[in-house]
Design a protein around this motif. Structure first.
Motif, PDB file in Angstrom:
ATOM      1  N   LYS A  92      -4.112  10.009   6.271  1.00 29.56           N
ATOM      2  CA  LYS A  92      -2.718  10.204   5.888  1.00 29.56           C
ATOM      3  C   LYS A  92      -1.814  10.257   7.121  1.00 29.56           C
ATOM      4  O   LYS A  92      -0.711   9.691   7.128  1.00 29.56           O
ATOM      5  CB  LYS A  92      -2.567  11.493   5.077  1.00 29.56           C
ATOM      6  CG  LYS A  92      -3.142  11.398   3.665  1.00 29.56           C
ATOM      7  CD  LYS A  92      -2.904  12.696   2.908  1.00 29.56           C
ATOM      8  CE  LYS A  92      -3.432  12.588   1.469  1.00 29.56           C
ATOM      9  NZ  LYS A  92      -3.199  13.853   0.717  1.00 29.56           N
TER      10      LYS A  92
ATOM     11  N   MET B  61      -1.478   6.734   8.494  1.00 24.61           N
ATOM     12  CA  MET B  61      -0.564   5.944   7.652  1.00 24.61           C
ATOM     13  C   MET B  61       0.889   6.289   7.970  1.00 24.61           C
ATOM     14  O   MET B  61       1.733   5.392   8.109  1.00 24.61           O
ATOM     15  CB  MET B  61      -0.864   6.209   6.177  1.00 24.61           C
ATOM     16  CG  MET B  61      -2.116   5.545   5.654  1.00 24.61           C
ATOM     17  SD  MET B  61      -2.493   6.057   3.957  1.00 24.61           S
ATOM     18  CE  MET B  61      -0.979   5.565   3.115  1.00 24.61           C
TER      19      MET B  61
ATOM     20  N   SER C 232      -1.307  -0.594   5.148  1.00 25.77           N
ATOM     21  CA  SER C 232      -1.936  -0.882   3.855  1.00 25.77           C
ATOM     22  C   SER C 232      -3.453  -0.843   3.965  1.00 25.77           C
ATOM     23  O   SER C 232      -4.144  -0.430   3.022  1.00 25.77           O
ATOM     24  CB  SER C 232      -1.469  -2.247   3.341  1.00 25.77           C
ATOM     25  OG  SER C 232      -0.079  -2.240   3.081  1.00 25.77           O
TER      26      SER C 232
ATOM     27  N   ALA D 109      -4.328   2.625   3.751  1.00 26.73           N
ATOM     28  CA  ALA D 109      -4.151   3.099   2.377  1.00 26.73           C
ATOM     29  C   ALA D 109      -5.345   2.732   1.508  1.00 26.73           C
ATOM     30  O   ALA D 109      -5.745   3.513   0.631  1.00 26.73           O
ATOM     31  CB  ALA D 109      -2.869   2.516   1.786  1.00 26.73           C
ATOM     32  N   VAL D 110      -5.945   1.567   1.721  1.00 31.76           N
ATOM     33  CA  VAL D 110      -7.152   1.177   0.979  1.00 31.76           C
ATOM     34  C   VAL D 110      -8.293   2.140   1.308  1.00 31.76           C
ATOM     35  O   VAL D 110      -9.018   2.612   0.415  1.00 31.76           O
ATOM     36  CB  VAL D 110      -7.538  -0.274   1.310  1.00 31.76           C
ATOM     37  CG1 VAL D 110      -8.905  -0.612   0.702  1.00 31.76           C
ATOM     38  CG2 VAL D 110      -6.481  -1.237   0.780  1.00 31.76           C
TER      39      VAL D 110
ATOM     40  N   ALA E 245      -7.690   5.409  -0.405  1.00 33.09           N
ATOM     41  CA  ALA E 245      -7.958   5.325  -1.837  1.00 33.09           C
ATOM     42  C   ALA E 245      -9.461   5.401  -2.112  1.00 33.09           C
ATOM     43  O   ALA E 245      -9.896   6.013  -3.096  1.00 33.09           O
ATOM     44  CB  ALA E 245      -7.374   4.035  -2.399  1.00 33.09           C
TER      45      ALA E 245
ATOM     46  N   GLY F 100      -6.847   3.272  -8.380  1.00 34.33           N
ATOM     47  CA  GLY F 100      -6.128   3.520  -7.137  1.00 34.33           C
ATOM     48  C   GLY F 100      -6.565   2.579  -6.020  1.00 34.33           C
ATOM     49  O   GLY F 100      -5.732   2.073  -5.260  1.00 34.33           O
TER      50      GLY F 100
ATOM     51  N   GLU G 297      -5.114  -0.802  -6.767  1.00 32.56           N
ATOM     52  CA  GLU G 297      -3.681  -0.820  -6.477  1.00 32.56           C
ATOM     53  C   GLU G 297      -3.416  -1.013  -4.987  1.00 32.56           C
ATOM     54  O   GLU G 297      -2.574  -1.836  -4.592  1.00 32.56           O
ATOM     55  CB  GLU G 297      -3.041   0.486  -6.952  1.00 32.56           C
ATOM     56  CG  GLU G 297      -1.560   0.591  -6.623  1.00 32.56           C
ATOM     57  CD  GLU G 297      -0.987   1.964  -6.925  1.00 32.56           C
ATOM     58  OE1 GLU G 297       0.232   2.141  -6.724  1.00 32.56           O
ATOM     59  OE2 GLU G 297      -1.743   2.852  -7.352  1.00 32.56           O
ATOM     60  N   GLN G 298      -4.120  -0.273  -4.147  1.00 29.99           N
ATOM     61  CA  GLN G 298      -3.900  -0.372  -2.713  1.00 29.99           C
ATOM     62  C   GLN G 298      -4.384  -1.709  -2.153  1.00 29.99           C
ATOM     63  O   GLN G 298      -3.797  -2.244  -1.206  1.00 29.99           O
ATOM     64  CB  GLN G 298      -4.594   0.788  -1.988  1.00 29.99           C
ATOM     65  CG  GLN G 298      -4.045   2.169  -2.343  1.00 29.99           C
ATOM     66  CD  GLN G 298      -2.555   2.278  -2.115  1.00 29.99           C
ATOM     67  OE1 GLN G 298      -2.006   1.687  -1.186  1.00 29.99           O
ATOM     68  NE2 GLN G 298      -1.872   3.042  -2.957  1.00 29.99           N
TER      69      GLN G 298
ATOM     70  N   GLY H 130      -1.678  -4.014  -2.840  1.00 26.63           N
ATOM     71  CA  GLY H 130      -0.597  -3.752  -1.881  1.00 26.63           C
ATOM     72  C   GLY H 130      -0.891  -4.364  -0.517  1.00 26.63           C
ATOM     73  O   GLY H 130       0.019  -4.866   0.153  1.00 26.63           O
ATOM     74  N   LEU H 131      -2.159  -4.331  -0.090  1.00 29.73           N
ATOM     75  CA  LEU H 131      -2.547  -4.949   1.175  1.00 29.73           C
ATOM     76  C   LEU H 131      -2.340  -6.457   1.123  1.00 29.73           C
ATOM     77  O   LEU H 131      -1.809  -7.064   2.061  1.00 29.73           O
ATOM     78  CB  LEU H 131      -4.006  -4.625   1.483  1.00 29.73           C
ATOM     79  CG  LEU H 131      -4.619  -5.320   2.706  1.00 29.73           C
ATOM     80  CD1 LEU H 131      -3.829  -5.001   3.974  1.00 29.73           C
ATOM     81  CD2 LEU H 131      -6.083  -4.919   2.855  1.00 29.73           C
TER      82      LEU H 131
END
Length: 417
Positions: free
Chosen positions: A107, A110, A257, A260-261, A264, A307, A310-311, A314-315
């Motif tokens: 986190k 990111m 991103s 973020a993966v 997740a 989730g 989703e990530q 997004g990537l």
């Protein structure tokens, strides 16, 4: 293919100082003022400064919870049954939620990538504002130069009008010659009005960029002197890949991103809460409690799996966004490069060949008209041609400088002083 920046060569013989205010202003001064006062730049700077505060927040543990309470026996009053009943107590409990190892670090990373992306956005805003300022500055300089040129040619036409009047009075020229000269002077008047409006508009634009009061005086720009450049199209594209804030920002968003993966995926790992408590039992022995609560990702096929998907999407989006910006930037750089290249060549042609030839032709035409060997239409035609070629030089000078300003914004490479 290489291009060289062509200095703004004077058609000084065609210019006068009638439109020149006492105050001269340099682009360097205006740029420094814009960086200091422009609200867009200041807002972007504050967004970046705010984003820098997030990594430590995101990488910190959640705030602990302190619970105070009591259990009473016999009545609800505090302390009822304390020391007599085993269930009666008063105490305190501290709870600390602890994410699974690695989550807080991800986190924080990111948030750090987001802050870096925000810095690139700040850089892009600054480059964009400076580019707009330069273009307004060059247009203002163009309007002053064109006004000088028009004022000079108006004087020439008035002299030609007087020549036509004298020849008409002597009975060696037609009255139509006088009317034609008067018409051309009126046409120049209309162009003077339009250029004056352009000058005022560009001054208003510069005042707005600098966050000045409406109507604040700007002054006449110093003649721009673009430095010579041997940058090729490949050099500019490479500079854009290294320095373009929008491309660097896109890369930071891809890296964000990717993190973020990974985060997740870590949501499959359970978080837990540590609890520690102390309870006073009165005259009886004190009681202590230590407990760990584990959050079980029981519905992972509905939450964690979705989730991760989703990530991952997004990537993919971030990568496509980067490609779109890259392709658009490549086209715009090539377009501006070709425009600068063409304008540089035309400036040389107008300054070194066309304008001098038109000037010689006009001189010859005037001498022939005075001797009665050519008609007045030929003289008017040569006047208009000479004026148009001079204006074309200024037009190409402006186009050249505007193209350089756009290239600087897109590549982050300085091409003008």
């Amino acid at each position: 293919m290489r291009f060289r920046a062509v200095p703004i060569m004077a058609l000084a013989a065609l210019s006068v100082a009638a439109q020149t205010p006492d105050v001269r202003v340099s682009l360097r001064e205006l740029t420094a003022e814009a960086i200091k006062n422009n609200p867009e730049i200041l807002a972007a700077q504050k967004r970046y400064e705010a984003a820098r505060q997030r990594p430590t927040q995101e990488s910190s543990l959640p705030d602990p919870m302190v619970s105070l309470g009591y259990n009473s026996v016999g009545n609800p009053l505090p302390g009822a049954g304390l020391g007599r009943e085993p269930q009666a107590n008063a105490g305190v409990m501290v709870s600390q939620e602890v994410p699974f190892p690695g989550k807080l670090k991800l986190k924080g990373e990111m948030a750090s990538k987001e802050a870096q992306a925000e810095f690139q956005r700040y850089q892009a805003v600054q480059l964009g504002v400076i580019s707009r300022l330069k273009q307004a500055y060059y247009r203002l300089q163009y309007s002053y130069a064109a006004l000088d040129l028009l004022a000079h040619h108006r004087e020439l036409f008035e002299a030609l009008l007087q020549m036509a009047v004298d020849r008409y009075s002597a009975g060696v020229a037609a009255q139509a010659d006088v009317f034609r000269a008067q018409t051309q002077i009126s046409i120049l008047e209309t162009r003077l009005v339009r250029l004056e409006q352009e000058r005022r508009s560009r001054e208003a634009e510069i005042d707005a960029i600098l966050n000045r009061a409406t109507g604040a005086p700007v002054g006449r720009p110093v003649e721009p002197k673009p430095k010579e450049s041997t940058a090729t199209l490949e050099d500019l594209l490479a500079s854009a890949r290294r320095n373009s804030p929008m491309l660097v920002r896109g890369q930071k968003m891809i890296e964000r991103s990717e993190l973020a993966v990974n985060l997740a995926k870590k949501e499959y790992d359970p978080d837990f809460t540590l609890n520690a408590g102390y309870y006073s039992m009165g005259s009886m022995g004190s009681m202590y409690e230590l407990r760990a609560d584990v959050k079980v990702p029981l519905y992972f096929w509905r939450k964690q799996s979705a989730g991760v998907a989703e990530q991952a999407i997004g990537l993919s989006q971030a990568r496509h966004d980067y490609e779109a910006v890259d392709q658009s930037l490549r086209f715009q750089i090539q377009d501006a490069f070709l425009s600068a290249q063409a304008s540089a060549k035309l400036m040389k042609i107008y300054a070194q060949t066309v304008a001098p030839q038109a000037s010689l032709e006009l001189e010859s035409s005037l001498l022939a008209y005075g001797a009665g060997r050519v008609d007045f239409l030929s003289v008017i035609s040569d006047y208009i041609m000479s004026f148009d070629y001079a204006m074309n030089y200024y037009d190409e000078s402006l186009n050249y400088l505007l193209a350089l300003a756009r290239l600087e914004e897109m590549t982050g490479q300085p091409l003008t002083d």
